[in-house]
Structures are given as structure tokens and as C-alpha cells.
Design a protein around this motif. Sequence first.
Motif, PDB file in Angstrom:
ATOM      1  N   ALA A  59       7.177  91.750  11.365  1.00  0.00           N
ATOM      2  CA  ALA A  59       6.944  90.362  11.762  1.00  0.00           C
ATOM      3  C   ALA A  59       7.689  89.399  10.850  1.00  0.00           C
ATOM      4  CB  ALA A  59       5.448  90.058  11.746  1.00  0.00           C
ATOM      5  N   ARG A  60       7.719  89.696   9.574  1.00  0.00           N
ATOM      6  CA  ARG A  60       8.489  88.854   8.653  1.00  0.00           C
ATOM      7  C   ARG A  60       9.966  88.856   9.038  1.00  0.00           C
ATOM      8  NH1 ARG A  60       7.842  87.356   2.712  1.00  0.00           N
ATOM      9  NH2 ARG A  60       9.949  87.144   1.866  1.00  0.00           N
ATOM     10  N   ALA A  61      10.478  90.018   9.441  1.00  0.00           N
ATOM     11  CA  ALA A  61      11.867  90.100   9.876  1.00  0.00           C
ATOM     12  C   ALA A  61      12.100  89.279  11.138  1.00  0.00           C
ATOM     13  CB  ALA A  61      12.266  91.552  10.102  1.00  0.00           C
ATOM     14  N   VAL A  62      11.117  89.221  12.018  1.00  0.00           N
ATOM     15  CA  VAL A  62      11.227  88.363  13.198  1.00  0.00           C
ATOM     16  C   VAL A  62      11.428  86.913  12.777  1.00  0.00           C
ATOM     17  CG1 VAL A  62       9.884  87.358  15.102  1.00  0.00           C
ATOM     18  CG2 VAL A  62       9.980  89.834  14.809  1.00  0.00           C
ATOM     19  N   PHE A  63      10.608  86.447  11.841  1.00  0.00           N
ATOM     20  CA  PHE A  63      10.743  85.063  11.402  1.00  0.00           C
ATOM     21  C   PHE A  63      12.109  84.815  10.770  1.00  0.00           C
ATOM     22  CE2 PHE A  63      10.556  81.828   8.105  1.00  0.00           C
ATOM     23  CZ  PHE A  63      10.241  80.725   8.885  1.00  0.00           C
ATOM     24  N   ARG A  64      12.520  85.705   9.877  1.00  0.00           N
ATOM     25  CA  ARG A  64      13.830  85.523   9.231  1.00  0.00           C
ATOM     26  C   ARG A  64      14.954  85.487  10.273  1.00  0.00           C
ATOM     27  NH1 ARG A  64      12.245  83.291   4.734  1.00  0.00           N
ATOM     28  NH2 ARG A  64      11.585  84.705   3.061  1.00  0.00           N
ATOM     29  N   THR A  65      14.834  86.300  11.305  1.00  0.00           N
ATOM     30  CA  THR A  65      15.857  86.357  12.349  1.00  0.00           C
ATOM     31  C   THR A  65      15.900  85.073  13.155  1.00  0.00           C
ATOM     32  OG1 THR A  65      15.663  88.765  12.487  1.00  0.00           O
ATOM     33  CG2 THR A  65      16.599  87.625  14.402  1.00  0.00           C
ATOM     34  N   LEU A  66      14.736  84.594  13.575  1.00  0.00           N
ATOM     35  CA  LEU A  66      14.690  83.342  14.330  1.00  0.00           C
ATOM     36  C   LEU A  66      15.213  82.175  13.491  1.00  0.00           C
ATOM     37  CD1 LEU A  66      11.188  83.644  16.043  1.00  0.00           C
ATOM     38  CD2 LEU A  66      13.420  84.075  17.083  1.00  0.00           C
ATOM     39  N   GLU A  67      14.878  82.189  12.226  1.00  0.00           N
ATOM     40  CA  GLU A  67      15.296  81.125  11.323  1.00  0.00           C
ATOM     41  C   GLU A  67      16.805  81.156  11.080  1.00  0.00           C
ATOM     42  OE1 GLU A  67      13.407  79.524   7.214  1.00  0.00           O
ATOM     43  OE2 GLU A  67      14.042  81.626   7.173  1.00  0.00           O
TER      44      GLU A  67
END
Length: 253
Positions: free
Chosen positions: A137-145
Motif C-alpha cells: 500500500a505504501r508503494a501504491v501511494f509513492r507511485t501515485l505521488e
Amino acid sequence: MSGYFHPMDLNESILDVATDDGTMAVLVKEPAAGGPFPTVVIFHDAPAIREALHEFMRKLAADGFRVVTPDLYHRSGRMIGFEPADVVADPSLRNRMWELIASLDDVGIQSDLDDTLDALDLPADAKLGTIGFCLGARAVFRTLERLPERFAAGSMFHPSFLADTEPDSPHRSAAQLQQPLFIGIGTADKVQSIEMHQPFFDAVEPLDNVEVEIFDGADHGFTWPGYATYHQEASDRTYEKTLEIFRRTLTAG
């Protein structure tokens, strides 16, 4: 999504992708006929490449997506995975999982993502989606950002590590998130509680594009049928909301 049922014929393959740290396996599943299909990148959780993850990928592929999962543990071995029965039989495997989690960082995961995207050779105008379980989930945020022009939406299943004391903690920049994001978490999460994520949830609360749904009684790992932590309502609802967002926002280019 009570169990997995995917009658559609699928193409399943493994790409060997070159990285600065050796070859990385990338799992790909998509419908065998038709296409092109919108691409969804999955960031796996601590148990990594095991049968439940394959089954989730097949389910999503059968719903009309090209589903791609990079092997984030590739620096430690090829396609490492932990089946529930094996962990019960050998509790030391839990320590091994924690060691592998600790070996990951944002920079390495995003580098793996870039190498994955290069290997897929996607159209420049394709709008992608991303799903993360637990640490993913943290990787999802970093990717969207980091890649807002490429990734149009995201989804987090029982997230981990969304708030910490570091200057670059996700919660510190979460209020700037532009894309649709769904987050499912349970009140009974014993691994990463709601309270641990509260700074992130507070940051996104004013955003119309981010929805956080809390499931009463759901524990960490609620996604996986057959697991002790499986929670059908939380699993079904988070999947359905994810599907709704992706069908609305993703394109194959």
C-alpha cells in the motif's frame, strides 16, 4: 469475492526483467482473447508470490485487465513466497518474512516499477492502476505521488507503513494526492492498526478523491480466501470498489 472464480481463458506469463540488482521476475496475467486491456500493477505483501496472489491476479484479469506483479524480493531470491500451511509448520518463516520486508525501501521498489514499465512497453497515453496489499500500500501511494500522469487510480487492501516519524512519511504529502484512491482497513487489524495510520487518514479526509472504508471485525490480511484472517465482506467490498474505480479511470491507450 467469496473465493475465486475465473472461467475466462487467461494468458499467464513471467517476464525476466533486467534491473541494476539482477534479473527480476514479473508475473503477467490477462484475458487470452481481445484487448489491449488496461494495466494494473500489483505490489505484493509480505508472503509475496504464493498461490493466493496468483488467484487474485487471475480474478482481476478475468474482469478485463492486464495484471502485472513485480517480484519485489528478487534481490534475495527468485519468486519467494510463503504459503500459510508452511508458516504454521515452521514458525521461523515469520522471521524470514520480516527480514525480507526490512530489505525493501521506497527507492528500490520504485526502481523495480520503472524497470517493469519499461519492459511492458506500454503506450504513452495509457492510464494505469495500482493495488497494494499490506506493505504494498505504501508503494501504491509513492507511485501515485511520483507518476500522476501515468497512474490514474489506486487501491489499498489492509495497508501498512502509511505514517511514520520520517520527514518523507506518506502522511506528510498525502493531502496533495490528485487521483482516486480507495483504502480498506479493519477494526481488528492486529498488524497495522487504524490508529497507526490515523495521520494519513486525517490528511486525506478532506479529499473527495480518496475514500477510506473501515470494516468492523476485519483483521490484517482480510483479502485472502482460505486464510485464517479472511473476511468476506471486507474482501468483497474492497475488490468491488477497486473494480469500480479502475473501470471508470483506466485506459489501455
